[in-house]
Scaffold this motif. Structure first.
Motif, PDB file in Angstrom:
ATOM      1  N   LYS A   1       3.775   6.466  -9.308  1.00 30.48           N
ATOM      2  CA  LYS A   1       3.007   7.543  -9.943  1.00 30.48           C
ATOM      3  C   LYS A   1       1.899   8.068  -9.034  1.00 30.48           C
ATOM      4  N   LYS A   2       1.528   7.280  -8.051  1.00 27.36           N
ATOM      5  CA  LYS A   2       0.492   7.734  -7.116  1.00 27.36           C
ATOM      6  C   LYS A   2       1.074   8.214  -5.787  1.00 27.36           C
ATOM      7  N   GLY A   3       2.385   8.307  -5.726  1.00 26.67           N
ATOM      8  CA  GLY A   3       3.021   8.718  -4.489  1.00 26.67           C
ATOM      9  C   GLY A   3       3.986   7.654  -4.012  1.00 26.67           C
ATOM     10  N   GLN A   4       4.416   7.757  -2.775  1.00 29.99           N
ATOM     11  CA  GLN A   4       5.332   6.771  -2.230  1.00 29.99           C
ATOM     12  C   GLN A   4       4.559   5.537  -1.726  1.00 29.99           C
ATOM     13  N   VAL A   5       5.126   4.372  -2.056  1.00 27.93           N
ATOM     14  CA  VAL A   5       4.486   3.115  -1.647  1.00 27.93           C
ATOM     15  C   VAL A   5       5.523   2.216  -0.991  1.00 27.93           C
ATOM     16  N   TYR A   6       5.013   1.251  -0.202  1.00 27.70           N
ATOM     17  CA  TYR A   6       5.883   0.274   0.426  1.00 27.70           C
ATOM     18  C   TYR A   6       6.143  -0.893  -0.544  1.00 27.70           C
ATOM     19  N   PHE A   7       7.344  -1.417  -0.510  1.00 28.83           N
ATOM     20  CA  PHE A   7       7.708  -2.641  -1.224  1.00 28.83           C
ATOM     21  C   PHE A   7       8.320  -3.608  -0.226  1.00 28.83           C
ATOM     22  N   ALA A   8       7.938  -4.883  -0.364  1.00 30.97           N
ATOM     23  CA  ALA A   8       8.548  -5.922   0.466  1.00 30.97           C
ATOM     24  C   ALA A   8       9.508  -6.719  -0.402  1.00 30.97           C
ATOM     25  N   VAL A   9      10.729  -6.836   0.012  1.00 30.01           N
ATOM     26  CA  VAL A   9      11.721  -7.658  -0.681  1.00 30.01           C
ATOM     27  C   VAL A   9      11.979  -8.882   0.200  1.00 30.01           C
ATOM     28  N   ILE A  10      11.569 -10.045  -0.308  1.00 27.36           N
ATOM     29  CA  ILE A  10      11.621 -11.272   0.493  1.00 27.36           C
ATOM     30  C   ILE A  10      12.660 -12.199  -0.118  1.00 27.36           C
ATOM     31  N   ASP A  11      13.670 -12.505   0.615  1.00 25.78           N
ATOM     32  CA  ASP A  11      14.688 -13.459   0.177  1.00 25.78           C
ATOM     33  C   ASP A  11      14.327 -14.843   0.706  1.00 25.78           C
ATOM     34  N   LYS A  12      14.226 -15.798  -0.217  1.00 20.89           N
ATOM     35  CA  LYS A  12      13.938 -17.180   0.164  1.00 20.89           C
ATOM     36  C   LYS A  12      15.157 -18.024  -0.159  1.00 20.89           C
ATOM     37  N   PRO A  13      15.943 -18.374   0.842  1.00 21.46           N
ATOM     38  CA  PRO A  13      17.132 -19.192   0.572  1.00 21.46           C
ATOM     39  C   PRO A  13      16.725 -20.597   0.121  1.00 21.46           C
ATOM     40  N   GLY A  14      17.539 -21.186  -0.739  1.00 27.03           N
ATOM     41  CA  GLY A  14      17.277 -22.548  -1.184  1.00 27.03           C
ATOM     42  C   GLY A  14      17.367 -23.541  -0.045  1.00 27.03           C
ATOM     43  N   ARG A  15      16.714 -24.689  -0.237  1.00 27.95           N
ATOM     44  CA  ARG A  15      16.734 -25.732   0.794  1.00 27.95           C
ATOM     45  C   ARG A  15      17.336 -27.006   0.216  1.00 27.95           C
ATOM     46  N   PRO A  16      18.000 -27.814   1.037  1.00 29.73           N
ATOM     47  CA  PRO A  16      18.569 -29.075   0.554  1.00 29.73           C
ATOM     48  C   PRO A  16      17.468 -30.011   0.035  1.00 29.73           C
TER      49      PRO A  16
ATOM     50  N   PRO B   1       0.825  -1.216   0.000  1.00 29.97           N
ATOM     51  CA  PRO B   1       0.000   0.000   0.000  1.00 29.97           C
ATOM     52  C   PRO B   1       0.862   1.270   0.000  1.00 29.97           C
ATOM     53  N   ARG B   2       0.221   2.399  -0.216  1.00 33.48           N
ATOM     54  CA  ARG B   2       0.918   3.687  -0.111  1.00 33.48           C
ATOM     55  C   ARG B   2       1.364   3.924   1.337  1.00 33.48           C
ATOM     56  N   VAL B   3       2.377   4.774   1.456  1.00 27.93           N
ATOM     57  CA  VAL B   3       2.919   5.063   2.786  1.00 27.93           C
ATOM     58  C   VAL B   3       1.868   5.690   3.689  1.00 27.93           C
ATOM     59  N   ASP B   4       0.973   6.498   3.109  1.00 25.07           N
ATOM     60  CA  ASP B   4      -0.049   7.162   3.916  1.00 25.07           C
ATOM     61  C   ASP B   4      -1.366   6.390   3.946  1.00 25.07           C
ATOM     62  N   ALA B   5      -1.299   5.110   3.621  1.00 24.39           N
ATOM     63  CA  ALA B   5      -2.511   4.285   3.641  1.00 24.39           C
ATOM     64  C   ALA B   5      -2.945   4.040   5.079  1.00 24.39           C
ATOM     65  N   PRO B   6      -4.207   3.626   5.309  1.00 26.27           N
ATOM     66  CA  PRO B   6      -4.673   3.312   6.662  1.00 26.27           C
ATOM     67  C   PRO B   6      -3.813   2.234   7.321  1.00 26.27           C
ATOM     68  N   GLU B   7      -3.704   2.317   8.626  1.00 23.71           N
ATOM     69  CA  GLU B   7      -2.862   1.383   9.363  1.00 23.71           C
ATOM     70  C   GLU B   7      -3.292  -0.073   9.142  1.00 23.71           C
ATOM     71  N   LYS B   8      -4.611  -0.298   9.041  1.00 24.24           N
ATOM     72  CA  LYS B   8      -5.087  -1.676   8.854  1.00 24.24           C
ATOM     73  C   LYS B   8      -4.559  -2.275   7.551  1.00 24.24           C
ATOM     74  N   ALA B   9      -4.508  -1.477   6.490  1.00 23.84           N
ATOM     75  CA  ALA B   9      -4.007  -1.964   5.205  1.00 23.84           C
ATOM     76  C   ALA B   9      -2.528  -2.307   5.308  1.00 23.84           C
ATOM     77  N   ILE B  10      -1.767  -1.452   5.984  1.00 21.14           N
ATOM     78  CA  ILE B  10      -0.332  -1.699   6.130  1.00 21.14           C
ATOM     79  C   ILE B  10      -0.086  -2.929   7.001  1.00 21.14           C
ATOM     80  N   ASP B  11      -0.846  -3.054   8.098  1.00 14.67           N
ATOM     81  CA  ASP B  11      -0.685  -4.224   8.976  1.00 14.67           C
ATOM     82  C   ASP B  11      -0.999  -5.521   8.228  1.00 14.67           C
ATOM     83  N   GLY B  12      -2.043  -5.481   7.394  1.00 14.71           N
ATOM     84  CA  GLY B  12      -2.386  -6.677   6.621  1.00 14.71           C
ATOM     85  C   GLY B  12      -1.269  -7.063   5.664  1.00 14.71           C
ATOM     86  N   PHE B  13      -0.637  -6.068   5.049  1.00 17.41           N
ATOM     87  CA  PHE B  13       0.481  -6.337   4.135  1.00 17.41           C
ATOM     88  C   PHE B  13       1.661  -6.924   4.903  1.00 17.41           C
TER      89      PHE B  13
END
Length: 699
Positions: free
Chosen positions: A102-117, A73-85
């Motif tokens: 283009k709509k303003g500042q937004v949050y991005f999640a960068v998730i690293d998933k290490p490989g497994r044996p 969500p956008r940085v200024d989105a409601p807290e519930k939306a951010i918590d859900g993300f």
């Protein structure tokens, strides 16, 4: 890259389930591995009565490292939306990245998933597959919750590479994988360890286990035919039994035994069926006499006496089974010698369908209908009626009660004993045919009459009470019956009216149990005719015939002669495959389209006969002449049923039609000339429509 070897070792798995279970194991395990990121080079599956085996080669040593980016969500989105993300990503707010959008500042999640044996992934996938395995029937044992087709005794699960083999650890209701298995239950029961699939297969073979079902089948058939050939005999081929027996043994040992002389005069079908159904024995026949004289059994072990004790035990059981068959046969013969009337009478009290009366009533309908159909197929009416009367009688016999698959076959024997001639007796068996797409159709006239009557009565009866196939459901095998009629008519080149046959069948069908009037007869027959057309389409499409060619001929109307309709369709298909046919189709469609457009614009039909005296162009005059020549030729060919000749005459119109459209303006400024030319287009449409409805054809 490591290889996976998985063996699920259990009590005996039913033979009929083994092949499907192997494929399910391969698909479910490999799908699970790929979904978790482990690709592989190849996978093979094997089965014996006591084990399912999967070998996966060329696995990745571990799943790849992955990086996933999710837009939030956008940085200024409601807290519930951010918590859900945050909950969906498993991250804290501090771990999120802020980026311009283009709509303003937004949050991005960068998730690293290490490989497994690979071992870790396999330890999750395999137990999940085992617990959810789709056995048709499964069971629980002991105090655990695990279900399997039979009690699961051990699991072999190893990953092997150049460095060696390691056991994949997990726990399944107290069963923990290892690197050991066992050989043949009696001949090599001691456990042994393995280091990979090649070592596994080699050591199993040394422990008297043939791992591959195909290899077991080949050995059984080779040894059986060799034993029989040595005594001048032949093994009766039975692919279904061969596959089943190969699933009953891990180390096939083929033995040949004798049948007591007291049973050798039983019909070969009785001997074969009794031995196959009760003992899983192959029948061995004498090619000179056609009699079944010996049997082949397949033991699961070698013995010091070369199977003598096994054969002795089998012979005792076989004698008891064949004594029952002898009893049924002798009792049935006593009744058949006095005629089959008692059996037919008994069938009066056996319900065929609660709205269609008893089996006895159905026999009476088929008998009457066979008499009516007989002249249409070149059969003697009395013989056809007699065959229909005998056809179902054996359903009340003791032999068919014990072995339902012998219906018709036993009826043939009993009809002969009752005094019927060869044609009638043969029809008793043949009237069921064809039972499958590869079965031969009856060809003798009496057999054809009885077979058609049986199928027409079945179809008209169920249609009249509203019991029609729906989707994949066809409990009364009505699709098979319709296809049987089509094949009998076409393969015997019979000229008969389908509508007339259905009308005759309807005349014998009972009203429902309340005696109330059935659904409108004409609409019922029309619906059944459409059903036949659908089955004909399926049949012809299997031979590569275009569906639109079928429609183009059927839409002419009155096409209820299946042979004539099919010949017309095939001739049309062949014609459309030529340059003349393809170009003529284009010309006819062009004429039809122009005519339809002008009729719609003018609000009238241009259906009058065009007159050549109004022709002003040479190409126009040539088309008139070509139509005058082709029309009587087409009519004569159609009357003679020579559809190839009709197409040939139609082909003569290709060049004149092309020339007309190239050199003539249809919408001439002179209204008389214009009207005459539009009527000429109508004549093109009319003449071509005598052969087929070209508008139903695709371009």
């Amino acid at each position: 890259m490591p290889d996976l070897l998985l063996e699920l070792f259990s009590e005996e798995i039913p033979a009929r389930m083994q092949l499907r279970a192997g494929e399910d194991l391969r698909k479910r395990v490999t799908d699970g591995l790929v979904e978790a990121g482990l690709t592989y080079a190849s996978a093979g599956v094997f089965s014996t009565p006591r084990r399912l085996v999967l070998s996966v080669e060329g696995l990745l040593a571990s799943s790849p490292n992955l990086r996933e980016e999710r837009k939030g969500p956008r940085v200024d989105a409601p807290e519930k939306a951010i918590d859900g993300f945050l909950r969906s990503t498993g991250l804290t707010r501090e771990a999120l990245e802020t980026r311009d959008d283009k709509k303003g500042q937004v949050y991005f999640a960068v998730i690293d998933k290490p490989g497994r044996p690979a071992a870790e992934i396999i330890a999750e996938v395999v137990p999940t597959v085992i617990r959810s395995f789709p056995w048709p029937k499964s069971m629980r044992w002991g105090a655990g919750s695990l279900r399997w087709v039979r009690p699961l005794q051990s699991i072999l699960c190893i990953l092997s590479d150049e460095a060696g083999a390691e056991v994949v650890p997990f726990d399944l209701d107290g069963i923990q994988p290892g690197n050991t298995t066992r050989g043949h239950r009696f001949m090599a029961p001691e456990p042994f360890s393995v280091t990979g699939f090649e070592d596994y297969a080699k050591r199993l073979a040394a422990a008297h286990v043939m791992l591959e079902p195909d290899a077991r089948r080949d050995k059984i058939w080779h040894d059986a035919t060799t034993l029989a050939f040595a005594q001048g005999l032949e093994v009766v081929e039975d692919t279904g039994l061969l596959a089943e027996v190969a699933g009953l043994v891990e180390w096939p040992v083929v033995l040949m035994g004798d049948i007591d002389a007291a049973f050798l005069d039983l019909p070969p079908e009785v001997l074969q069926t009794s031995m196959r159904e009760h003992q899983k024995f192959f029948s061995v026949s004498n090619p000179k006499s056609g009699r079944i004289e010996k049997y082949i059994t397949v033991a699961n072990r070698e013995t010091p006496d070369n199977g003598a004790l096994i054969l002795a035990g089998n012979s005792k059981v076989l004698t008891a089974r064949l004594s029952d068959a002898r009893f049924f046969w002798d009792n049935d013969l006593r009744i058949a010698k006095d005629g089959v009337t008692p059996w037919i009478g008994a069938l009066d009290s056996v319900t065929f369908h609660n709205k269609l009366g008893s089996v006895g009533a159905r026999i009476a309908r088929i008998e009457a209908l066979s008499r009516e159909i007989a002249p249409l197929v070149g059969a003697d009416p009395d013989s056809a009626a007699q065959a229909a009367r005998f056809a179902k009688a054996d359903l009340a016999s003791e032999m068919v009660y014990e072995f339902p698959e012998l219906q018709g076959i036993m009826g043939r024997y009993y009809a002969k004993v009752a005094g019927a001639d060869d044609a009638v007796a043969a029809a008793v068996q043949a009237h069921y045919a064809p039972l499958g797409p590869s079965d031969d159709v009856p060809t003798a006239p009496v057999s054809v009459a009885a077979a058609l009557a049986d199928k027409f009565d079945l179809l008209m009866g169920f249609w009249s009470i509203g019991e029609k196939p729906t989707g994949s459901g066809d409990p009364f095998a009505l699709r098979r019956a319709a296809l049987g009629v089509i094949r009998i008519v076409l393969e015997n080149e019979l000229t008969l009216s389908l509508y007339k046959c259905l009308t005759q069948a309807d005349g014998h069908v009972l009203a429902d149990e309340d005696g109330a009037a059935r659904a409108d007869v004409e609409s019922t027959k029309a619906d059944l005719m459409a059903f036949f057309l659908d089955r004909l389409k399926v049949y012809l499409r299997g031979d590569g015939v275009r569906h639109d060619a079928i429609d183009a001929c059927y839409q002419l109307g009155g096409q209820d002669d299946l042979l004539s309709l099919t010949q017309r369709i095939r001739a049309l298909q062949a014609f459309l495959g030529t340059d003349d046919g393809a170009n003529l189709l284009t010309g006819v469609k062009r004429a039809t389209n122009i005519l339809a457009a002008e009729e719609k614009k003018d609000g009238i039909e241009y259906s009058l006969d065009p007159d050549a005296k109004f022709a002003t162009e040479a190409a126009e005059t040539a088309l008139f002449a070509a139509l005058d020549t082709a029309e009587p030729q087409i009519d004569a060919a159609l009357k003679a049923g020579d559809f190839v000749a009709a197409m040939g005459a139609l082909a003569g119109l290709r060049a004149p039609i092309d020339g007309f459209f190239d050199g003539v303006k249809v919408n001439d400024d002179n209204p008389v000339v214009r009207r005459n030319r539009l009527c000429l287009l109508n004549r093109i449409r009319t003449v071509s429509a005598r052969v087929a409805v070209f508008g139903a054809l695709e371009g």
